[in-house]
Design a protein around this motif. Structure first.
Motif, short mmCIF file in Angstrom:
data_model
loop_
_atom_site.label_atom_id
_atom_site.label_comp_id
_atom_site.label_asym_id
_atom_site.label_seq_id
_atom_site.Cartn_x
_atom_site.Cartn_y
_atom_site.Cartn_z
N ALA A 80 0.81 -1.22 0.00
CA ALA A 80 0.00 0.00 0.00
C ALA A 80 0.84 1.26 0.00
N ALA A 81 1.92 1.28 0.79
CA ALA A 81 2.73 2.50 0.93
C ALA A 81 4.00 2.17 1.70
N PRO A 82 5.02 3.02 1.60
CA PRO A 82 6.24 2.80 2.39
C PRO A 82 6.31 3.72 3.61
N THR A 83 6.77 3.18 4.72
CA THR A 83 7.07 3.99 5.90
C THR A 83 8.58 4.22 5.94
N CYS A 84 9.04 4.93 6.95
CA CYS A 84 10.49 5.14 7.12
C CYS A 84 11.21 3.80 7.20
N ARG A 102 24.60 2.91 -1.38
CA ARG A 102 23.69 3.48 -2.36
C ARG A 102 22.96 2.36 -3.11
N LYS A 103 23.68 1.30 -3.42
CA LYS A 103 23.07 0.15 -4.10
C LYS A 103 21.97 -0.46 -3.23
N ASN A 104 22.22 -0.53 -1.91
CA ASN A 104 21.21 -1.05 -0.99
C ASN A 104 19.94 -0.21 -1.01
N MET A 105 20.13 1.12 -0.97
CA MET A 105 18.96 2.00 -0.96
C MET A 105 18.20 1.93 -2.28
N LEU A 106 18.93 1.88 -3.37
CA LEU A 106 18.28 1.74 -4.67
C LEU A 106 17.46 0.45 -4.73
N SER A 107 17.99 -0.60 -4.13
CA SER A 107 17.28 -1.87 -4.10
C SER A 107 15.98 -1.75 -3.31
N ALA A 108 16.02 -1.01 -2.21
CA ALA A 108 14.81 -0.80 -1.42
C ALA A 108 13.78 0.01 -2.22
N CYS A 109 14.24 1.05 -2.90
CA CYS A 109 13.34 1.89 -3.70
C CYS A 109 12.73 1.09 -4.85
N ASN A 110 13.52 0.18 -5.41
CA ASN A 110 13.07 -0.59 -6.57
C ASN A 110 11.97 -1.60 -6.23
N ALA A 111 11.67 -1.76 -4.94
CA ALA A 111 10.55 -2.62 -4.57
C ALA A 111 9.23 -2.02 -5.08
#
Length: 403
Positions: free
Chosen positions: A254-258, A298-307
């Motif tokens: 539905a949405a992402p939290t912190c 940065r790769k880790n964060m991009l992976s999280a965003c790519n969900a």
């Protein structure tokens, strides 16, 4: 066979068939009933705590009863029991207890989580503020302003009195980077509030907003007005927050939290209690810098965003953000920092912190205004530079080409 006999036979066979259906139905229904788990067995010393506190502080006991700890048989003394020679031992009701369970205590069961937290910037949050005597609050009003202000979130050193009870001038404190009597740093119940310690609470953005708020660090306000924050408020009932497993794109979408972006598991990332594992730049210094292992983080964060987002979208977003940060550094942060260092070298600044106007303006510039672009330009051009020129004429021209 005459008619009455036939009717009797049919009746008997029907009853037998019905009985068979009922038996089979009962057997099959039992297969779908979850296996009954034995009720957790608590130690006698835990029952003593519960019986007493059910009268003296009933909400604490109720919170514990609602917790996963209670369902697994984890009782009071599993967290609070101390040894006689522990630095924070307190003899209470014929037992040795620790009034302040620390990450070191939690590590008895949550070893991996404690190790990750200890490696994080959260555990060092108290080191990110100046020494106590330079807290603005303390200079203005004294020790109470420091403990109730900056240290409320950043943490402090908790001291223990001779009788084993915490020193009231240093405790209560649930600062994320506090130093505990046993030498460990941090407080798990900052995010997992005692005594329920629910993951569902830590997953909500409000838990982070407890500290990440206000002009110094307005992350919760920024998040609240973002598309992410709006979605969470609109669809909080669809977030499956109480799920034991909580993977973006699998257990909720539905949405992402912190927590979704900075800590929680995705299909490609494990859960982590080291928030720095997905942060490529350090924002606490005056001039934001690339962190160690910046490329991996940065790769880790991009992976999280790519969900939730496409890879090209996320790459473009971070490219925009980096450009904004680099421009702020080049135009405001680096020149201001260089001017302050030169003024200090020329002896134009006194050793005492915050006793000169430019020190307050400089702090406002990078610590407050640094989060608001228009405010930065105003402070820098119309307040900071004139004060620097007053102390050392011509200094601005040495560092600033386009104020």
């Amino acid at each position: 066979m005459n008619l009455p006999a036939k009717q009797l036979a049919v009746t008997v066979l029907s009853l037998f068939f019905l009985g068979s259906l009922l038996i089979v139905g009962y057997i099959e229904s039992e297969r779908f009933i979850p296996e009954k788990k034995p009720k957790p067995v608590l130690a006698k010393k835990d029952l003593s705590c519960i019986n007493c506190h059910a009268e003296k502080s009933p909400a604490v006991v109720t919170q514990w009863k609602e917790s996963r700890h209670a369902s697994l048989g984890v009782g009071c003394m599993d967290c609070h029991e101390a040894k006689k020679d522990d630095p924070d031992v307190w003899e209470h009701e014929e037992s040795f207890i620790a009034a302040i369970p620390s990450p070191k205590d939690c590590a008895r069961c949550h070893e991996k989580q404690a190790e990750e937290f200890t490696a994080s910037a959260h555990s060092r949050a108290a080191e990110n503020v100046p020494p106590l005597d330079s807290f603005r609050g303390k200079l203005a009003s004294g020790d109470s302003e420091a403990i109730g202000g900056c240290q409320k979130c950043h943490g402090n050193v908790v001291k223990i009195l001779g009788d084993g009870t915490p020193d009231r001038t240093t405790w209560p404190n649930t600062g994320v980077g506090r130093t505990n009597p046993d030498g460990s740093k941090g407080s798990c119940n900052v995010c997992h509030t005692r005594h329920q310690f629910a993951s569902s609470q830590a997953r909500r953005p409000e838990s982070c907003g407890k500290c990440h708020i206000g002009p110094e660090h307005p992350q919760i306000e920024i998040y609240g007005e973002s598309k992410h924050g709006l979605l969470v408020r609109a669809r909080i009932g669809e977030m499956n927050l109480t799920s034991l497993e909580w993977i973006a794109g699998k257990n909720y979408s539905a949405a992402p939290t912190c927590a979704t972006c900075h800590m929680s598991a995705t299909k490609t990332l494990p859960i982590t209690h080291d928030v720095g594992e997905r942060l490529a730049r350090a924002f606490s210094p005056i001039v934001s810098k690339k962190r160690e292992n910046e490329e991996r983080k940065r790769k880790n964060m991009l992976s999280a965003c790519n969900a939730c987002h496409g890879s090209e979208y996320t790459k473009a977003y971070f490219a925009q953000s980096d450009e904004i940060l680099d421009r702020y550094n080049d135009k405001f942060a680096a020149p201001a920092e260089a001017i302050m260092e030169l003024l200090k070298g020329e002896g134009k600044l006194t050793p005492d912190p915050f006793d000169q106007e430019i020190e307050w303006v400089f702090f406002e510039l990078w610590h407050h205004g640094g989060r608001r672009a228009e405010e930065i330009a105003r402070l820098f051009k119309y307040t900071f530079l004139p004060e620097a020129e007053r102390l050392s004429p011509g200094i601005a021209g040495r560092f600033v080409k386009d104020p």
